[in-house]
Write a protein that holds these residues in place. Structure first.
Motif, mmCIF file in Angstrom:
data_model
loop_
_atom_site.group_PDB
_atom_site.id
_atom_site.type_symbol
_atom_site.label_atom_id
_atom_site.label_comp_id
_atom_site.label_asym_id
_atom_site.label_seq_id
_atom_site.Cartn_x
_atom_site.Cartn_y
_atom_site.Cartn_z
ATOM 1 N N HIS A 142 -12.506 -14.797 -0.381
ATOM 2 C CA HIS A 142 -12.509 -14.576 1.068
ATOM 3 C C HIS A 142 -13.195 -15.737 1.799
ATOM 4 O O HIS A 142 -13.819 -16.585 1.166
ATOM 5 C CB HIS A 142 -13.212 -13.254 1.420
ATOM 6 N N TRP A 143 -13.084 -15.731 3.109
ATOM 7 C CA TRP A 143 -13.775 -16.693 3.977
ATOM 8 C C TRP A 143 -15.008 -16.003 4.535
ATOM 9 O O TRP A 143 -14.986 -14.808 4.819
ATOM 10 C CB TRP A 143 -12.883 -17.106 5.147
ATOM 11 N N GLU A 144 -16.082 -16.779 4.745
ATOM 12 C CA GLU A 144 -17.245 -16.203 5.422
ATOM 13 C C GLU A 144 -17.806 -17.220 6.415
ATOM 14 O O GLU A 144 -17.605 -18.422 6.274
ATOM 15 C CB GLU A 144 -18.314 -15.713 4.447
ATOM 16 N N GLY A 145 -18.482 -16.699 7.422
ATOM 17 C CA GLY A 145 -18.994 -17.531 8.519
ATOM 18 C C GLY A 145 -18.162 -17.274 9.755
ATOM 19 O O GLY A 145 -17.772 -16.134 10.024
ATOM 20 N N VAL A 189 -15.128 -18.467 -0.277
ATOM 21 C CA VAL A 189 -15.880 -17.906 -1.401
ATOM 22 C C VAL A 189 -14.930 -17.800 -2.588
ATOM 23 O O VAL A 189 -13.860 -17.192 -2.488
ATOM 24 C CB VAL A 189 -16.475 -16.521 -1.044
ATOM 25 N N THR A 220 -13.270 -15.476 8.927
ATOM 26 C CA THR A 220 -13.393 -14.371 7.983
ATOM 27 C C THR A 220 -12.011 -13.922 7.532
ATOM 28 O O THR A 220 -10.997 -14.332 8.102
ATOM 29 C CB THR A 220 -14.139 -13.174 8.619
ATOM 30 N N PHE A 276 -18.020 -22.442 8.489
ATOM 31 C CA PHE A 276 -17.463 -21.433 7.591
ATOM 32 C C PHE A 276 -17.358 -22.015 6.196
ATOM 33 O O PHE A 276 -17.538 -23.213 6.001
ATOM 34 C CB PHE A 276 -16.083 -20.979 8.079
ATOM 35 N N THR A 305 -9.313 -12.507 4.113
ATOM 36 C CA THR A 305 -8.897 -12.845 2.760
ATOM 37 C C THR A 305 -7.599 -13.651 2.728
ATOM 38 O O THR A 305 -7.113 -13.967 1.654
ATOM 39 C CB THR A 305 -8.714 -11.564 1.914
#
Length: 170
Positions: free
Chosen positions: A29-32, A54, A35, A51, A37
């Motif tokens: 997934h992406w975070e920051g 992950v 966001t 960002f 999947t």
């Protein structure tokens, strides 16, 4: 993601982000500021964004099959992964023709990889008996994972080779 240099986009510019995993890892997934999947991911640039993607390690059985003798007393089944900074936990189901409590000691159904570890072993205590029977199987199937992705092989078949002599009729 490797993006050398600094980039300036006109406000409202649409860009396509794509995270490419190294071997034995999988995008999760992406975070920051970004966001979700989706990969690739479409983003409209309206301000500065921070960002990161992950990636999780792929966990798999080191072999799809093994075949200890009933007299061995135990068998070891190994799972492998690449080093990771997160603890990974995997659940597995146990099926097959061997009977838990009679042919082998019940298994926990869970394996935990501590931070940076690359392998874990499931110890399978095998019960030796004096009954002549067909070879029996213990089939372990990875069923869910936390901080990891399930890879292939995700099923391990352990065949217990019966070592008892044929019965005689007198």
């Amino acid at each position: 993601i490797t993006v050398p240099g600094n980039f300036t986009f006109v406000e409202g510019t649409a860009v396509q982000l794509q995270a490419i995993a190294a071997q034995y890892y999988q995008f999760d997934h992406w975070e920051g500021a970004v966001t979700g999947t989706e990969n690739p991911k479409s983003v409209t640039i309206n301000s500065a964004l921070t960002f990161r993607p992950v990636f999780l390690p792929i966990v798999r059985f080191s072999a799809a099959t093994s075949g200890p003798s009933e007299a061995a007393g135990a068998a070891q089944v190994t799972l492998t992964r690449r080093p990771a900074l997160r603890v990974s936990t995997l659940n597995y189901t146990v099926t097959g023709t061997a009977t838990s409590g009679t042919d082998f000691t019940a298994l926990s159904g869970q394996v935990t990889f501590p931070t940076l570890s690359t392998s874990q072993t499931i110890n399978v205590p095998i019960t030796s008996d004096l009954i002549d029977e067909d070879n029996e199987t213990i089939v372990m199937t990875l069923s869910s994972a936390t901080n990891a992705k399930i890879g292939s092989p995700s099923v391990h078949t352990l065949t217990i080779d019966d070592d008892d002599p044929l019965p005689t009729i007198q």
